[in-house]
Every structure is written in structure tokens, then in C-alpha cells.
Design an enzyme around this catalytic site. Structure first.
Site, PDB file in Angstrom:
ATOM      1  CG  HIS A 115      -3.143  -1.227  -2.502  1.00 46.42           C
ATOM      2  ND1 HIS A 115      -3.561   0.050  -2.202  1.00 46.42           N
ATOM      3  CD2 HIS A 115      -3.118  -1.900  -1.314  1.00 46.42           C
ATOM      4  CE1 HIS A 115      -3.772   0.136  -0.901  1.00 46.42           C
ATOM      5  NE2 HIS A 115      -3.525  -1.016  -0.340  1.00 46.42           N
ATOM      6  CG  ASN A 122      -3.399   4.161   1.824  1.00 46.12           C
ATOM      7  OD1 ASN A 122      -4.379   4.223   2.561  1.00 46.12           O
ATOM      8  ND2 ASN A 122      -2.717   3.055   1.631  1.00 46.12           N
ATOM      9  CB  SER A 133      -0.911   0.007   1.224  1.00 48.20           C
ATOM     10  OG  SER A 133      -0.135   0.045   2.393  1.00 48.20           O
ATOM     11  CD  GLU A 141      -4.883   2.568  -4.822  1.00 50.33           C
ATOM     12  OE1 GLU A 141      -5.225   3.746  -4.704  1.00 50.33           O
ATOM     13  OE2 GLU A 141      -4.032   2.036  -4.062  1.00 50.33           O
TER      14      GLU A 141
END
Lengths: 237, 283
Positions: B140, B190, B119, B152
Site C-alpha cells: 500500500h 487508515n 488501502s 505498508e
């Protein structure tokens, strides 16, 4: 109640639609202004039959806005509070422009915000909060809960969302991901009620830019510098 | 169907979720975890989740048995020889991930796909020292990986178009919505989600409102949880570490500066729901 609204049509019309149980006056010198059908358009303040609450939803700090507030205060009773949009200028600063600072209350007002069940208000620093009950009662009459926060530019939700939008715009500008990927990511991975770019568009890029810029100026922290693309979006909106 | 077997490194929460997502495509799944306890827990967790799907009518008992029959766990690294599609979901330690991929490169064909569920780590940095770095890409997932729809997909500097397409196709066959992101810190989610936590913490530090008021206001706008409830749910150690890693990766960019309040919660061991106390008490 008799309510008197001033400010951009995109925000005023949301409020007028929600306040259909009350008599809504909209004061504007622009006689051709597009208004909700349940609003009474006035071009002179003496056409208003005793307002119980005044609203000013302009976002920025302009001389025109200061002059309008002075006019509203001079033409209405001293006991009537004036709720002023404090998303990009603090309630304390707005109060400092006027001869009657005790009449000023900050409020978070932007297109789409009224869809929420809560409305944020903020009293200027040192305020005696004289109109607390009246404002709470009015908000309750339109099915909204009053949330009082301390006075700072952006209040809570506009500040939080504008910072998320600013980051999303930077991600877009830097080519980290395209618009579709950004919107899908934030709704599918973290369950945001809508994508940050859709929120920015709905609220208005110029409003988002004004809030981020105001946070940058007021708080003096570089974390609030607006994304260069955000400024361009605001300029070309 | 290409890649009849998916190899997963790590039997933790992410590895198990990814395993279920891969199993439900009709593929065989081999999970490698060096620790016996982790393997036992992973088996029990996968069995339980699949059982829950049977209870909810999403899977028949026969389908569950077939899916479980295609699921295997191993602690023997040599059994991974010949893997064609590998997804690593081990702890976020660059050296560990690099070592595992390098070792695998020695026993797998040169075109084996190496996908990383990282991540926060750079895919380019991860792939640079690995033979045939063009077969490495980021993939991800979000927790729980068998339920969350987004993946992702991150091409690094060396990733080939064939690798990128293979990873995108695998994500789509798992029923995911795959989005492509550049190999930059925090990728999309994130990074953009960071202000949700950081700005809320900043407002708390400035006393704009208390944490419960901020949560109430944010929920009123359609979010399922306010930022403080969500940080308590995620765990302050995890959330603080992601922020700190972004702050470092962006060379001290002030937007990602970690909060003193969160640091203090971590130091006090008040990590949120998992310890019974964070911003709220769960005892």
C-alpha cells in the site's frame, strides 16, 4: 503579575519556565518538591503576596483536589480567577464543587502542550466570562494565543490526540504492527509532527488514560472505551 | 537486480506514482489500462513529473529520456504474459481486482508476485480464489506514490515468506520505508488516522468548537492542516467511504461510526476543494 500554581510538577514546571517574566509561586505541602529555579516554593498560602491569577493543574477529580480548590478560593481575593485543568473533568463540574463557581475557568494543561502557540480555555456552562480580558492579556504576555472552546472533557486537542493514541495502542495490542512501524507510518504517510505512541509517552500514559476514561464516562458512548493496554501502560508508568 | 520489469495494473494517480517510483530504480515499467484516455493521461502525467524533476535538478535530461524509454503503456492484456512482479492499482472493487489477478495467473508463471495497492480490502480475501495464493501480498503506497516515503506491506493468510521478502525488497529499492502490518481493516495508517477526522467531526456535532477553531488549534500544535482542511483536501466522498468501509469491516464498531455531517456534505455534492466547497469555500 503574581501567579500561583498548584498541581503535578510535570505540568507546573512547563508553565513556570514559560512565565519567567512574572513572579511565580508554587504552592505545595511537599517541601522537597523539585521545582524550576525561577519559582518561589510556598508551603502556606499566606506566604503569597497577592496572587493575580491562580492555576490548578491536577487532572483527576479527587477529594484532595476539591479540598485544595476550596482552600485556594477561601484564601484569595474574590476578583482573582482560578484556571483549572479541565482535560478530564469539565469546567462546569469543577465549578460545581466550589462556593464561587464564577471564579472557575477550564484550561487544557498537560506536559508538552505549552509548546503550541495556542492555549485552550473553556468557561463553565452559564459563566458570565468576567475574567476574559485578564486571561487573554496574561496568555498574550507569555506569547500564547487564547482559544475559547465550549466546555467538554478533553477540550479539543487533548481529546483528538488521546483518541488517536488510544487507537494506536489498540493496533499495538492487537499485534497489527509494532511500535516502530506505527510511529514511522503516522509521521511518514500523514505527516504527524510526532508518532502517536511518542506523544502518549511524553504526555503521560496515566493522563491519556484518564482523558479517554473520562470521555467514556461523560459522553456514555462506547467509542471512548480505553484500550486495555492503555490502562496497563498507565498502571505501570 | 531481480524483476527487471514491473507491471502495473491501472494508470490512475496511484498507478502513475508507483510507475515513476519503479522507473527510478532503473527498471522497465509496463502499465496496463483498458482505457485509451487513461493511458494518454498517464503518459502525459509521467512525462510532466519527470520534466519537473529535470527542472529541479533532480534528474538530468539524459536520465529522463532513458527513464521514459523504459516506460510503456498498453491496453492489450496478453502483453502482460510473462510478468514477474505485478502491482495492481485499480479501483477498490474486490471483484475487479480478483478477476484481474485470476486472468493474469493464467498467462504468467506460478511464482509471479502479485502485489495489491489496496488501502482497505482484505489481502486474504483477495488471494483466496487465485491460483498460487502464496504469491499475493499487500503493498500500500500513499499519494503521490513517487514522493511519499511509506509503504505498508501486508502478508495475507496465504502469503509465503519469499513473497513477503520480495515485496519488502522492491519497496526498499524504490527508496521507501516499508512497514509490515497484519491483514486487518485499514492496516496501520487508515485506521489510526481515523479519529483525526471522526473525533473532529464528533466535536463539531457536539458544538465543542466550530470547524475553523478546531483547525486553528490543531495547526497550533504542529500539524500542517487541521482535520477539516484535510478532509476538504482529500474529498468528503473519499474520506466518508474509507470510514464507512472500516465501520462495516469492524462489524459496526462505534469508533468508526461515520458522521452525519460528512454524509450530508457528500449528499449535497460539497466534496471539498475538488467541487469548490466543503467546510470551506474555494470559489
Amino acid at each position: 503579575m503574581n501567579l500561583l500554581f498548584t498541581g503535578p510538577a510535570a505540568i507546573v514546571n512547563d508553565w513556570v519556565s514559560l512565565c519567567d517574566e512574572h513572579r511565580c509561586y508554587v504552592y505545595s505541602r511537599d517541601a522537597k518538591r523539585h521545582l524550576s529555579k525561577n519559582a518561589l516554593h510556598v508551603t502556606h498560602l499566606d506566604e503569597v503576596d497577592g496572587a493575580d491569577l491562580l492555576f490548578n493543574f491536577h487532572v483527576a477529580a479527587t477529594e484532595k483536589r476539591q479540598a485544595l480548590l476550596a482552600e485556594l478560593i477561601a484564601s484569595t481575593k474574590n476578583s482573582v480567577p482560578l484556571l483549572c485543568n479541565s482535560v478530564a473533568v469539565s469546567a462546569t463540574e469543577i465549578a460545581s464543587w466550589t462556593a464561587k463557581p464564577e471564579r472557575i475557568i477550564g484550561i487544557a494543561a498537560l506536559p508538552t502542550l505549552l509548546a503550541a502557540e495556542a492555549v485552550e480555555i473553556a468557561y463553565p456552562h452559564g459563566s458570565a466570562r468576567r475574567h476574559h480580558e485578564a486571561v487573554a492579556e496574561f496568555l498574550s504576555s507569555i506569547g500564547r494565543r487564547m482559544e475559547v472552546v465550549n466546555d467538554e472533557v478533553g477540550l479539543v486537542y487533548p481529546r483528538l490526540m488521546c483518541m488517536i493514541v488510544n487507537e494506536a495502542v489498540l493496533v499495538l495490542q492487537q499485534g497489527v504492527a509494532n511500535e516502530d512501524a506505527i510511529e514511522k507510518s503516522m509521521t511518514l504517510a500523514v505527516n504527524y509532527p510526532q508518532g502517536p505512541l511518542a506523544w502518549g509517552k511524553a504526555v503521560g500514559w496515566k493522563h491519556v488514560y484518564a482523558i479517554v476514561k473520562a470521555l467514556h464516562e461523560q459522553l456514555g458512548d462506547d467509542r471512548y472505551r480505553p484500550a486495555p493496554l492503555l490502562r496497563k501502560l498507565a498502571l505501570t508508568e | 537486480m531481480t524483476h527487471q520489469t514491473v507491471t502495473i495494473l491501472g494508470g490512475g494517480a496511484m498507478g502513475r506514482g508507483i510507475a515513476i517510483a519503479a522507473l527510478l530504480t532503473g527498471r522497465s515499467v509496463l502499465v496496463y489500462d483498458a482505457f485509451r484516455n487513461s493511458r494518454d493521461r498517464a503518459w502525459a502525467a509521467v512525462e510532466k513529473i519527470l520534466g519537473g524533476m529535470v527542472d529541479k535538478g533532480k534528474l538530468s535530461a539524459e536520465q529522463r529520456d532513458r527513464v521514459l524509454g523504459a516506460f510503456r503503456l498498453t491496453g492489450e492484456f496478453h502483453e502482460l504474459a510473462g510478468s514477474s512482479f505485478v502491482i495492481e492499482a485499480v479501483p477498490e472493487l474486490m471483484d475487479l481486482k480478483r478477476q484481474l489477478f485470476t486472468d493474469l495467473a493464467g498467462i504468467c508463471p506460478a511464482d509471479t508476485i502479485f502485489a495489491s495497492n489496496t488501502s482497505s480490502l482484505s489481502i486474504t480475501a483477495l488471494s483466496a480464489a487465485i491460483p498460487n495464493p502464496e504469491r499475493v501480498a499487500g503493498m500500500h503506497f500513499f499519494n503521490p506514490a513517487h514522493l511519499m516515503k511509506l509503504v505498508e506491506v501486508i502478508p495475507g493468510r496465504f502469503t509465503s515468506l519469499e513473497t513477503l521478502e520480495a515485496v519488502l525488497q522492491m519497496a526498499e529499492e524504490m527508496g521507501k520505508t516499508a512497514v509490515e502490518a497484519k491483514d486487518t481493516p485499514g492496516f496501520i495508517v487508515n485506521r489510526i488516522a481515523r479519529p483525526f477526522y471522526n473525533e473532529a467531526l464528533r466535536m463539531l456535532e457536539e458544538n465543542v468548537a466550530d470547524h475553523a477553531t478546531i483547525d486553528r488549534i490543531v495547526r497550533a500544535h504542529g500539524f500542517r492542516m487541521g482535520p477539516f482542511e484535510l478532509m476538504d483536501f482529500i474529498g468528503h466522498d473519499v474520506n466518508y467511504e474509507v470510514t464507512r468501509s472500516l465501520y462495516d469491516a469492524f462489524n459496526g464498531e462505534p469508533r468508526y461510526r461515520p458522521s452525519q455531517i460528512q454524509r450530508s456534505l457528500v449528499e449535497a455534492g460539497l466534496l471539498g476543494r475538488k467541487t469548490g466547497r466543503g467546510f470551506y469555500s474555494y470559489e
